[in-house]
Design a protein around this motif. Sequence first.
Motif, PDB file in Angstrom:
ATOM      1  N   ILE A 257       0.858  -1.186   0.000  1.00  0.00           N
ATOM      2  CA  ILE A 257       0.000   0.000   0.000  1.00  0.00           C
ATOM      3  C   ILE A 257       0.893   1.234   0.000  1.00  0.00           C
ATOM      4  O   ILE A 257       1.718   1.421   0.900  1.00  0.00           O
ATOM      5  CB  ILE A 257      -0.936   0.022   1.220  1.00  0.00           C
ATOM      6  CG1 ILE A 257      -1.831  -1.223   1.227  1.00  0.00           C
ATOM      7  CG2 ILE A 257      -1.789   1.294   1.221  1.00  0.00           C
ATOM      8  CD1 ILE A 257      -2.745  -1.329   2.435  1.00  0.00           C
ATOM      9  N   HIS A 258       0.739   2.069  -0.995  1.00  0.00           N
ATOM     10  CA  HIS A 258       1.622   3.222  -1.197  1.00  0.00           C
ATOM     11  C   HIS A 258       0.800   4.511  -1.176  1.00  0.00           C
ATOM     12  O   HIS A 258      -0.281   4.579  -1.775  1.00  0.00           O
ATOM     13  CB  HIS A 258       2.349   3.100  -2.536  1.00  0.00           C
ATOM     14  CG  HIS A 258       3.553   3.981  -2.650  1.00  0.00           C
ATOM     15  ND1 HIS A 258       4.813   3.557  -2.304  1.00  0.00           N
ATOM     16  CD2 HIS A 258       3.685   5.280  -3.056  1.00  0.00           C
ATOM     17  CE1 HIS A 258       5.683   4.542  -2.502  1.00  0.00           C
ATOM     18  NE2 HIS A 258       5.015   5.599  -2.953  1.00  0.00           N
ATOM     19  N   LEU A 259       1.313   5.540  -0.497  1.00  0.00           N
ATOM     20  CA  LEU A 259       0.648   6.844  -0.432  1.00  0.00           C
ATOM     21  C   LEU A 259       1.366   7.840  -1.324  1.00  0.00           C
ATOM     22  O   LEU A 259       2.585   8.010  -1.230  1.00  0.00           O
ATOM     23  CB  LEU A 259       0.590   7.368   1.001  1.00  0.00           C
ATOM     24  CG  LEU A 259      -0.666   6.958   1.794  1.00  0.00           C
ATOM     25  CD1 LEU A 259      -0.647   5.460   2.070  1.00  0.00           C
ATOM     26  CD2 LEU A 259      -0.773   7.730   3.094  1.00  0.00           C
ATOM     27  N   LEU A 260       0.578   8.497  -2.176  1.00  0.00           N
ATOM     28  CA  LEU A 260       1.103   9.467  -3.134  1.00  0.00           C
ATOM     29  C   LEU A 260       0.549  10.841  -2.793  1.00  0.00           C
ATOM     30  O   LEU A 260      -0.666  11.006  -2.657  1.00  0.00           O
ATOM     31  CB  LEU A 260       0.686   9.063  -4.551  1.00  0.00           C
ATOM     32  CG  LEU A 260       1.152   9.952  -5.705  1.00  0.00           C
ATOM     33  CD1 LEU A 260       2.657   9.813  -5.910  1.00  0.00           C
ATOM     34  CD2 LEU A 260       0.414   9.562  -6.983  1.00  0.00           C
ATOM     35  N   PHE A 261       1.416  11.835  -2.647  1.00  0.00           N
ATOM     36  CA  PHE A 261       1.023  13.214  -2.370  1.00  0.00           C
ATOM     37  C   PHE A 261       1.376  14.069  -3.583  1.00  0.00           C
ATOM     38  O   PHE A 261       2.543  14.127  -3.986  1.00  0.00           O
ATOM     39  CB  PHE A 261       1.757  13.765  -1.153  1.00  0.00           C
ATOM     40  CG  PHE A 261       1.396  13.121   0.160  1.00  0.00           C
ATOM     41  CD1 PHE A 261       0.567  13.766   1.067  1.00  0.00           C
ATOM     42  CD2 PHE A 261       1.904  11.868   0.504  1.00  0.00           C
ATOM     43  CE1 PHE A 261       0.246  13.183   2.282  1.00  0.00           C
ATOM     44  CE2 PHE A 261       1.589  11.269   1.712  1.00  0.00           C
ATOM     45  CZ  PHE A 261       0.757  11.928   2.611  1.00  0.00           C
TER      46      PHE A 261
END
Length: 421
Positions: A257-261
Motif C-alpha cells: 500500500i503506497h501513499l502518493l502526495f
Amino acid sequence: MRILFLTDNFPPEVNAPASRTFEHCREWVAAGHDVTVITSAPNFPAGKLFEGYRNRVFARETVAGIEVVRVWSYISANEGFLRRTLDYASFMAAATPASLAVPRPDIVIATSPQFFTACAGYLASRLRGVPFVFELRDLWPDSIRAVGALRQEPLLAGLEKLELFLYRKAAMIVAVTNSFKHRLADRGIDPAKIHVVTNGADLRLFRPRSRDTQLVRQLGLGGKFVAGYIGTHGLAHGLETLLEAARLLRSEGRDDIHLLFLGNGARKAALHARAREMALPNVTFLDTVPRSEVARYWSLLDASVIHLRKADLFSTVIPSKLFESMAMGIPVLHGVRGESAAIVEREGAGLTFEPENAWQLRDRLVELSRDRQLAGRLGANGVRAAGRYDRRHLAARMLGLVEQCAWQHGHSSLRPADERG
C-alpha cells in the motif's frame, strides 16, 4: 451581459478557486456573455511567477474567450500570515483602480476565501454603480482561527466586522455549501439573498481512464495499491495523519500500500521532512502539475484520501477534490465531518473515517486493498453521481442567479433565462 469577475487565483494556477472561476467563466462566454477577469500574475502556491509571466502593473490576455487583466501584487509563498496579508492587500489595491480600465460591467462578482478580493469587488461595484455578488468559498476569518494562523483576537474581531459588512452590502451571496448559508442566516444575513452553487468537476477533463503505465513505471508503483492525496498541502489539511497511517502500514509490513502526495502548500516542506525522518519508503511526494496533466495522476489512484483537521468549522466545507474523485471513478476515503461526509455516504462513493485518526485511515486502506469488488462498487457509484455535479450545469445555475441579480437591480437589458420563456 457584461460580467466583471475578481479573483486572486486563475489558470495556469491549479487550485480550486482558479479552476472553478475559469470553468464558470468559460461557460458564461459560451452562453454569449462578455466576461472580464481581474487577477494577479500566476504564482500560487510557491510564490514564484509561472514561466512566461511578469508581475506587471497591468497586462491583458485572452483565455478561452475570457478577457483576463493581470495586475501587480506583492508576491509571496502561501505561508506566513503577514506576507500573505501583504499579498492579498496589494491585489486589492491594484484590482480596484483596474476595474475602471475595463468596459462598464452590468455586475461585479468577487470570490473568497480571503476578503481582500471581496473588498475590491465591493469597491469596484460602487465605482461602477452596479450590483456586487459575493461568491463565498470559505468562512474567513473563522478558518484562520480554526488553524491557529492568527491568535490576536482584536484583529480577528475587526476582520469579522469587515466580513459582516461585505455580506450585508452584497446584492447576492453565492455560497458553495448549504452549511455556509445556514451559518450566515444564523448571524443575521438575509437568507433570501443567499444561494448555493456547490463545487463540482469538469466532466470533460475528469472521467474514468486506464492507469497511466508510463507514470506507473516512472514512479515505481507497479503492483502497488496506491492511495493519493491531490491538492493543497496547507495548515487545514492535517496531512500528518496520512503520514502516521503510512507509518502504521510500514510497521505491519504492508509495503504493497503506497501513499502518493501531489501538490504544494504551506506544510509541504515540513511534511516531506517528516516523512524522511520517519523513513517511509511507502510515501511519494510530487509537485503540482499543470491542470491538463492532473487526470493522468488521478488515474494512478486506487483510492483518493480527502482529509481536514478535526475542527467544527471544517464540517461546513465540501472539498472540491471530492467531485473530481467521483468523476474519475476513484473510491474516496473521506476524513472530513459534516456536509461532505453526507455526500459520500448518500452517493455510496467511498468510506468515511474520523479526522486525525490514523488508525481508522489505516483500517480503511487495508479494507479497500483487500476487497477490490467493494472498491469497484464505490468507484462506479461515484461516476453515476458525478453527473449531478457537472461543472457545466453548475455554471449555468450560477449564471441564472447572476442574470436575475443584474435584472432586478436594473443593470442588464437581458431578462433572466427563467423569465424569457
